[in-house]
Design a protein around this motif. Structure first.
Motif, short mmCIF file in Angstrom:
data_model
loop_
_atom_site.label_atom_id
_atom_site.label_comp_id
_atom_site.label_asym_id
_atom_site.label_seq_id
_atom_site.Cartn_x
_atom_site.Cartn_y
_atom_site.Cartn_z
N GLU A 52 21.40 44.08 -12.93
CA GLU A 52 20.44 43.57 -13.91
C GLU A 52 19.46 42.67 -13.16
O GLU A 52 19.68 41.47 -13.05
CB GLU A 52 21.18 42.79 -15.00
N LYS B 164 20.91 48.75 -15.03
CA LYS B 164 19.58 48.82 -15.66
C LYS B 164 18.53 49.27 -14.66
O LYS B 164 17.34 49.21 -14.94
CB LYS B 164 19.20 47.46 -16.23
N LEU C 279 13.92 41.42 -14.66
CA LEU C 279 14.15 42.01 -15.99
C LEU C 279 14.67 40.93 -16.94
O LEU C 279 14.22 40.81 -18.09
CB LEU C 279 15.20 43.13 -15.84
N ASP D 114 18.38 43.06 -21.06
CA ASP D 114 17.36 44.09 -20.88
C ASP D 114 16.63 44.39 -22.18
O ASP D 114 15.89 45.36 -22.27
CB ASP D 114 18.01 45.38 -20.37
#
Ligand code: UPG
Ligand code: MN
Length: 741
Positions: free
Chosen positions: A120, A630, A124, A316
């Motif tokens: 992640e 992600k 983001l 996200d």
């Protein structure tokens, strides 16, 4: 329209609409005919059971099909609960503005969770944080908390940089009313400044954002933060060399203290409070994944802002609509209908899905049809992200009619930030929860991979209601996983969680008995029993095809009257599903793709989830939380855009999928050849249904054959998967079927 606030004399803040009655009756009538068809199919299976003596293979296959059809039928009855009784909500935020002065609005605490700076990326995460900081809401009433389960210095660094950038970004958003308010999403789409904004102001901000992106990405890449002194004075000093993702002390850092108003934006306006939290982790202490971090956030925020409304999003999932807080408040603050509302759930929508998405990611029918029905039964599920909660309900309060919420109650125990951080840190240690009700009765529940759904159910069983709000401008946009492996793993986790709930004393039928409506209990069970679909589906996509290969007939001939219910049920169910999908905005290709994904999920994710749940119940394994990545590598994301399915590495799930696909192809080719060679075209009469089923399975599995035989890129099925699948298919196809079992 329902629910006017007649007794208080105040017009309601939201409206509830139901579809026309005639539509509801028409659906019921249609469902009635399908049910009649199902009953006839069962009757046919029960009355036409072949004698065991003649061919025991046929007898066994027949029994299995009967069992599978019973399962499908019962499951279909469950799914009726998410087709009957939908309600649609509309909010009236102008009335809210008229009725409440800005200073009378409740405080709102927003929780953002992240767990791994590699899967992640910090950029983001901070884009999400910036989007929620820029809500159209008084800054003094808004508090943002980021939980970093990795305890990563890089994430704190990124958040610090974001807090600096916010001083420019938030006034820009508010001045020009820009949407969406995630700077990354905004600059990716906007190629010219808003009408009244000068090009210089716009390009300066754009440059500043690029600078932020570059610096955060390069720090994330190197893993080292700059030596500059400003970073040392902050929580950065608290990291010791030996701290790891899994073993680190608790850190709480107030980056912007909205209360003190020491930090203002470039126009001198207040900024929302911004807090970084990494709860303590120790190898020997269970941290309960996301549920653990949410509970730590509930406690930490209770001493810093203690707002009566809590909203949480995954890292996200940025806010795509700056009005969402006010919209959600229309539900909570409605004097007549809002008293018992515990949470307002927004749908999950995705930003990265492409047109004709190969994974059937747009979940339009779920968002447009299923969820309004759950709402109609009084209890939309809690889905872990994009959800506004009443703090009291989340913390375990039982609903009672005389309960009145004090919306202005936000308290701050002390003014001193150091002291505050110290107290907050002590609430985020891993021993804090020992011998308490946290994770059982209080906060988000532990011990289940679907912490969100079980928590929502428990809240509803305490007498609260929840609503579903699906505005035209989507409230949140997240990242859908864009590789088959990731999707199947994610679904495995969900299915395991659902099945675990359904088979425990927290099942909607047991826990919810007399507490929530039967329709809602069934609604929960639609996902609750996903896993049980796996065995009948696997059976249906293998045995009839194998029997076709061997000339064993399992369905009525096309000239028999018994053929009618089979044809009717299949045609009616699938055309209804196609029409629903088209109505909800999917394309026909997306519908077809989502049918393929249903098949894949049922025979892989659901099957393994069922097996793992059984193992867990026997105490052989423990459930975990496999984080969804992600980021997708650029080749893979190109392939995704072109509609190529991403396989790549060896996995048991791919073996199952490839085996079923190969098996059907073999059965079709050799089955057709056998009929023609031995019996001629008339031989098809008794086998037509199976031939069609087999051909449809071959058609839907086309991307698998492509990945097995035609593709050369790195997303194809690896040779090891093909080899194992061949080794399974071969003996199955040459197995003699006349042996007596
Ligand atoms: O130990 C953990 C694991 C996860 N997370 C966070 O939880 C969120 C969801 O994780 P993700 O890997 O994205 O899972 P998904 O399958 O995409 O999540 C869906 O399913 C979860 C339940 O399985 C819900 O909690 C989520 O809200 C829902 O979006 C992310 O922000 C993570 O950072 C943590 O904070 N700590
Ligand atoms: Mn996610």
């Amino acid at each position: 329209m329902a629910g006017s606030s007649a007794s208080s004399g105040r017009p309601p803040l939201f409206a509830t609409e139901k579809p026309a009655r005639v539509a509801a009756y028409a659906y019921r009538l249609f469902a009635g005919t399908v049910l009649a068809g199902l009953l006839l199919i069962w009757l046919y299976r029960a009355t036409h059971l072949p004698p065991r003596s003649s061919s025991s293979a046929r007898w066994w296959a027949w029994l299995g099909l009967f069992a599978a059809e019973l399962c499908f039928g019962f499951y279909w009855v469950l799914t009726l609960s998410v087709r009957l009784s939908p309600v649609y909500r509309r909010v009236l935020p102008d009335r809210l503005t008229q009725r409440y002065k800005e200073e009378e609005l409740p405080g709102v605490d927003i929780f953002v969770c992240t767990a791994d700076p590699t899967l992640e990326p910090p950029m983001l995460v901070i884009s999400t944080v910036l989007s929620v900081m820029a809500y159209d809401y008084p800054a003094e009433k808004l508090n943002i908390y980021l939980s970093d389960d990795a305890g990563s210095v890089v994430t704190l660094y990124a958040l610090y940089e974001a807090s600096e950038f916010a001083k420019h970004w938030i006034p820009f958003c508010k001045k020009y009313k820009v949407e969406p308010r995630s700077p990354a999403a905004y600059f990716a789409r906007a190629d010219s400044p808003p009408d009244i904004c000068g090009p210089k102001e716009w390009s300066t901000l754009k440059e500043m954002h690029k600078g932020l992106t570059d610096s955060v990405n390069s720090i994330a890449h190197s893993g080292k933060i700059p030596e500059a002194s400003e970073y040392k004075v902050m929580g950065f000093t608290q990291w010791s060399e030996d701290a790891t993702y899994k073993d680190h002390p608790s850190i709480v850092q107030v980056l912007i203290d909205g209360n003190k108003r020491k930090t203002a934006d470039i126009d001198g306006n207040a900024l929302p409070t911004l807090v970084y939290m990494a709860r303590e982790k120790k190898l020997q202490e269970h941290h309960h994944f996301k549920a653990g971090s949410l509970n730590a956030l509930i406690r930490v925020s209770s001493v810093i802002s203690n707002s009566p409304i809590i909203m949480n999003v995954d890292c996200d999932m940025y806010s795509n609509n700056s009005g969402s807080i006010r919209d959600a408040l229309c539900f909570f603050l409605d004097e007549e209908q809002g008293q018992d509302i515990a949470f307002v759930q927004y749908p999950q929508n995705f930003e990265n899905v492409v047109h004709n998405d190969i994974y059937g990611n747009p979940i339009n029918t779920v968002n447009e049809l299923d969820h309004p029905c759950l709402d109609g039964w009084g209890g939309m599920c809690y889905y872990g992200t994009g959800c506004f909660h009443r703090r009291e309900a989340l913390c375990g309060r039982i609903y009672s009619e005389d309960y009145k919420e004090d919306w202005s109650k936000a308290v701050r125990k002390t003014e001193e930030v150091d002291e505050l951080e110290g107290t907050a840190r002590s609430l985020a240690t891993c021993t804090y929860e020992h011998n308490t009700l946290w994770g059982i009765e209080k906060g988000v529940r532990y011990g289940c991979p679907l912490e969100d759904v079980i928590t929502g159910l428990q809240i509803q069983c305490r007498g609260w209601r929840s609503v579903y709000y699906n505005p035209a401008r989507k409230g949140f946009l997240g990242m859908a996983p864009a590789s088959l492996g990731q999707i199947l793993v994610q679904h495995k986790r969900w299915t395991e969680g659902f099945l675990q709930i359904s088979l425990s004393k927290y099942s909607p039928f047991l826990l919810g008995h007399r507490k929530i409506k039967l329709g809602l209990q069934m609604g929960y069970s639609v996902c609750g029993f996903w896993a049980l679909n796996s065995f009948p589906t696997l059976y249906y996509v293998t045995i009839p095809s194998l029997c076709f290969l061997n000339g064993i007939s399992l369905f009525p001939q096309i000239t028999s009257p018994w053929f009618v219910p089979f044809a009717y049920v299949v045609v009616a169910a699938y055309s209804c599903s196609l029409v629903e999908s088209l109505q909800c905005g999917d394309t026909a290709v997306e519908w077809w793709n989502s049918q393929r994904m249903w098949l894949f999920r049922r025979i892989s994710s659901y099957l393994l989830a069922a097996i793992d749940t059984i193992r867990r119940m026997l105490g052989i394994s423990e459930s975990g939380f496999a984080l969804t990545a992600k980021v997708t590598d650029s080749d893979a994301s190109e392939r995704y855009k072109k509609g190529r399915m991403e396989f790549g590495s060896f996995s048991l799930m791919f073996v199952i999928i490839a085996t079923v696909a190969l098996l059907n192809m073999t059965c079709m080719l050799f089955g057709v050849a056998r009929v023609f060679l031995h019996e001629g075209a008339t031989g098809f009469e008794a086998l037509l249904v199976q031939a069609v089923l087999c051909a449809l399975l071959v058609a839907i599995n086309f991307p698998v054959y492509e990945a097995l035989f035609l593709r050369k890129d790195s997303g194809k099925l690896p040779a090891s998967v093909s080899l194992v699948s061949f080794c399974i298919v071969l003996p199955l196809c040459i197995l003699p079927t006349n042996i007596q079992i």
